[in-house]
Design a protein around this motif. Structure first.
Motif, PDB file in Angstrom:
ATOM      1  N   GLU A  42       0.833  -1.210   0.000  1.00 34.62           N
ATOM      2  CA  GLU A  42       0.000   0.000   0.000  1.00 34.62           C
ATOM      3  C   GLU A  42       0.864   1.255   0.000  1.00 34.62           C
ATOM      4  O   GLU A  42       0.574   2.213  -0.723  1.00 34.62           O
ATOM      5  CB  GLU A  42      -0.912   0.010   1.218  1.00 34.62           C
ATOM      6  N   LEU A  43       1.912   1.252   0.814  1.00 36.92           N
ATOM      7  CA  LEU A  43       2.801   2.410   0.885  1.00 36.92           C
ATOM      8  C   LEU A  43       3.503   2.629  -0.454  1.00 36.92           C
ATOM      9  O   LEU A  43       3.568   3.756  -0.954  1.00 36.92           O
ATOM     10  CB  LEU A  43       3.832   2.237   2.002  1.00 36.92           C
ATOM     11  N   HIS A  44       3.978   1.576  -1.061  1.00 36.35           N
ATOM     12  CA  HIS A  44       4.661   1.708  -2.347  1.00 36.35           C
ATOM     13  C   HIS A  44       3.709   2.220  -3.421  1.00 36.35           C
ATOM     14  O   HIS A  44       4.085   3.066  -4.241  1.00 36.35           O
ATOM     15  CB  HIS A  44       5.283   0.378  -2.754  1.00 36.35           C
ATOM     16  N   GLN A  45       2.480   1.755  -3.401  1.00 36.15           N
ATOM     17  CA  GLN A  45       1.485   2.261  -4.360  1.00 36.15           C
ATOM     18  C   GLN A  45       1.190   3.732  -4.103  1.00 36.15           C
ATOM     19  O   GLN A  45       1.046   4.518  -5.052  1.00 36.15           O
ATOM     20  CB  GLN A  45       0.205   1.444  -4.272  1.00 36.15           C
ATOM     21  N   VAL A  47       3.242   5.941  -2.747  1.00 37.27           N
ATOM     22  CA  VAL A  47       4.416   6.703  -3.185  1.00 37.27           C
ATOM     23  C   VAL A  47       4.356   6.899  -4.693  1.00 37.27           C
ATOM     24  O   VAL A  47       4.537   8.017  -5.200  1.00 37.27           O
ATOM     25  CB  VAL A  47       5.738   5.996  -2.782  1.00 37.27           C
ATOM     26  N   THR A  48       4.086   5.826  -5.411  1.00 33.71           N
ATOM     27  CA  THR A  48       4.011   5.897  -6.873  1.00 33.71           C
ATOM     28  C   THR A  48       2.928   6.876  -7.314  1.00 33.71           C
ATOM     29  O   THR A  48       3.154   7.706  -8.205  1.00 33.71           O
ATOM     30  CB  THR A  48       3.749   4.495  -7.453  1.00 33.71           C
ATOM     31  N   ALA A  49       1.769   6.805  -6.667  1.00 35.80           N
ATOM     32  CA  ALA A  49       0.668   7.705  -7.023  1.00 35.80           C
ATOM     33  C   ALA A  49       1.015   9.156  -6.701  1.00 35.80           C
ATOM     34  O   ALA A  49       0.715  10.066  -7.490  1.00 35.80           O
ATOM     35  CB  ALA A  49      -0.606   7.285  -6.293  1.00 35.80           C
ATOM     36  N   ALA A  50       1.642   9.401  -5.566  1.00 38.38           N
ATOM     37  CA  ALA A  50       1.994  10.773  -5.170  1.00 38.38           C
ATOM     38  C   ALA A  50       2.998  11.371  -6.149  1.00 38.38           C
ATOM     39  O   ALA A  50       2.855  12.539  -6.556  1.00 38.38           O
ATOM     40  CB  ALA A  50       2.558  10.789  -3.752  1.00 38.38           C
ATOM     41  N   VAL A  51       3.989  10.606  -6.535  1.00 37.21           N
ATOM     42  CA  VAL A  51       4.987  11.110  -7.487  1.00 37.21           C
ATOM     43  C   VAL A  51       4.333  11.337  -8.852  1.00 37.21           C
ATOM     44  O   VAL A  51       4.583  12.349  -9.512  1.00 37.21           O
ATOM     45  CB  VAL A  51       6.213  10.170  -7.563  1.00 37.21           C
ATOM     46  N   ALA A  52       3.449  10.422  -9.247  1.00 39.55           N
ATOM     47  CA  ALA A  52       2.749  10.592 -10.523  1.00 39.55           C
ATOM     48  C   ALA A  52       1.865  11.834 -10.515  1.00 39.55           C
ATOM     49  O   ALA A  52       1.668  12.477 -11.552  1.00 39.55           O
ATOM     50  CB  ALA A  52       1.912   9.353 -10.832  1.00 39.55           C
ATOM     51  N   ALA A  53       1.357  12.207  -9.327  1.00 38.80           N
ATOM     52  CA  ALA A  53       0.496  13.386  -9.201  1.00 38.80           C
ATOM     53  C   ALA A  53       1.293  14.675  -9.064  1.00 38.80           C
ATOM     54  O   ALA A  53       0.718  15.751  -8.965  1.00 38.80           O
ATOM     55  CB  ALA A  53      -0.437  13.225  -8.008  1.00 38.80           C
ATOM     56  N   GLY A  54       2.624  14.578  -9.046  1.00 38.79           N
ATOM     57  CA  GLY A  54       3.428  15.789  -9.031  1.00 38.79           C
ATOM     58  C   GLY A  54       4.332  15.984  -7.824  1.00 38.79           C
ATOM     59  O   GLY A  54       5.111  16.942  -7.800  1.00 38.79           O
ATOM     60  N   MET A  55       4.239  15.123  -6.820  1.00 37.04           N
ATOM     61  CA  MET A  55       5.129  15.268  -5.674  1.00 37.04           C
ATOM     62  C   MET A  55       6.546  14.911  -6.111  1.00 37.04           C
ATOM     63  O   MET A  55       6.747  13.979  -6.884  1.00 37.04           O
ATOM     64  CB  MET A  55       4.701  14.342  -4.525  1.00 37.04           C
ATOM     65  N   SER A  56       7.518  15.652  -5.619  1.00 31.03           N
ATOM     66  CA  SER A  56       8.903  15.332  -5.972  1.00 31.03           C
ATOM     67  C   SER A  56       9.330  14.037  -5.279  1.00 31.03           C
ATOM     68  O   SER A  56       8.804  13.672  -4.224  1.00 31.03           O
ATOM     69  CB  SER A  56       9.845  16.471  -5.560  1.00 31.03           C
ATOM     70  N   LYS A  57      10.273  13.364  -5.881  1.00 29.88           N
ATOM     71  CA  LYS A  57      10.805  12.135  -5.276  1.00 29.88           C
ATOM     72  C   LYS A  57      11.467  12.452  -3.948  1.00 29.88           C
ATOM     73  O   LYS A  57      11.368  11.674  -2.997  1.00 29.88           O
ATOM     74  CB  LYS A  57      11.790  11.469  -6.233  1.00 29.88           C
ATOM     75  N   SER A  58      12.111  13.608  -3.867  1.00 31.74           N
ATOM     76  CA  SER A  58      12.746  14.012  -2.613  1.00 31.74           C
ATOM     77  C   SER A  58      11.714  14.193  -1.507  1.00 31.74           C
ATOM     78  O   SER A  58      11.931  13.775  -0.362  1.00 31.74           O
ATOM     79  CB  SER A  58      13.536  15.308  -2.804  1.00 31.74           C
ATOM     80  N   THR A  73      13.445   3.873  -7.560  1.00 32.35           N
ATOM     81  CA  THR A  73      13.232   2.481  -7.998  1.00 32.35           C
ATOM     82  C   THR A  73      11.754   2.106  -7.912  1.00 32.35           C
ATOM     83  O   THR A  73      11.261   1.336  -8.729  1.00 32.35           O
ATOM     84  CB  THR A  73      14.065   1.467  -7.192  1.00 32.35           C
ATOM     85  N   LEU A  74      11.035   2.651  -6.922  1.00 35.26           N
ATOM     86  CA  LEU A  74       9.616   2.332  -6.788  1.00 35.26           C
ATOM     87  C   LEU A  74       8.795   2.884  -7.939  1.00 35.26           C
ATOM     88  O   LEU A  74       7.849   2.248  -8.401  1.00 35.26           O
ATOM     89  CB  LEU A  74       9.067   2.885  -5.468  1.00 35.26           C
ATOM     90  N   VAL A  75       9.152   4.092  -8.384  1.00 34.82           N
ATOM     91  CA  VAL A  75       8.321   4.755  -9.395  1.00 34.82           C
ATOM     92  C   VAL A  75       8.801   4.474 -10.816  1.00 34.82           C
ATOM     93  O   VAL A  75       8.107   4.846 -11.770  1.00 34.82           O
ATOM     94  CB  VAL A  75       8.245   6.277  -9.148  1.00 34.82           C
ATOM     95  N   SER A  76       9.940   3.844 -10.963  1.00 32.29           N
ATOM     96  CA  SER A  76      10.434   3.521 -12.298  1.00 32.29           C
ATOM     97  C   SER A  76       9.618   2.385 -12.893  1.00 32.29           C
ATOM     98  O   SER A  76       9.258   1.432 -12.174  1.00 32.29           O
ATOM     99  CB  SER A  76      11.905   3.100 -12.245  1.00 32.29           C
ATOM    100  N   PRO A  77       9.333   2.464 -14.194  1.00 36.90           N
ATOM    101  CA  PRO A  77       8.565   1.376 -14.833  1.00 36.90           C
ATOM    102  C   PRO A  77       9.311   0.044 -14.702  1.00 36.90           C
ATOM    103  O   PRO A  77      10.531  -0.014 -14.832  1.00 36.90           O
ATOM    104  CB  PRO A  77       8.469   1.810 -16.287  1.00 36.90           C
TER     105      PRO A  77
END
Length: 79
Positions: A42-45, A47-58, A73-77
């Motif tokens: 759930e956390l990894h999903q 994180v992926t959703a937050a970055v996809a919505a515009g949150m920086s990886k940092s 690595t989590l958000v990379s395809p």
């Protein structure tokens, strides 16, 4: 150790308190492992959703305690 007890005309094995405690602890531990695995997914999903919505990886790394590299690595395809 399993103790034997006379029950009517039969001898049957009865688990000792220690064995029962071990079985309960083992079941609880396995449940906790499954729960941890589910929450990690759930956390990894999230994180992926937050970055996809515009949150920086940092920022995602700061909020989760992960490193920026791990967030990458989590958000990379996946291949």
């Amino acid at each position: 150790m399993v103790a034997s007890r006379w029950v009517g005309c039969h001898t049957r094995s009865v688990a000792t308190d220690e064995e029962q405690r071990l079985e309960r602890a083992t079941r609880a531990y396995r449940r906790a492992e499954r729960t941890l695995s589910d929450r990690r997914s759930e956390l990894h999903q999230a994180v992926t959703a937050a970055v996809a919505a515009g949150m920086s990886k940092s920022e995602a790394a700061r909020r989760t305690g992960y490193t920026r590299e791990y967030v990458t690595t989590l958000v990379s395809p996946k291949p």
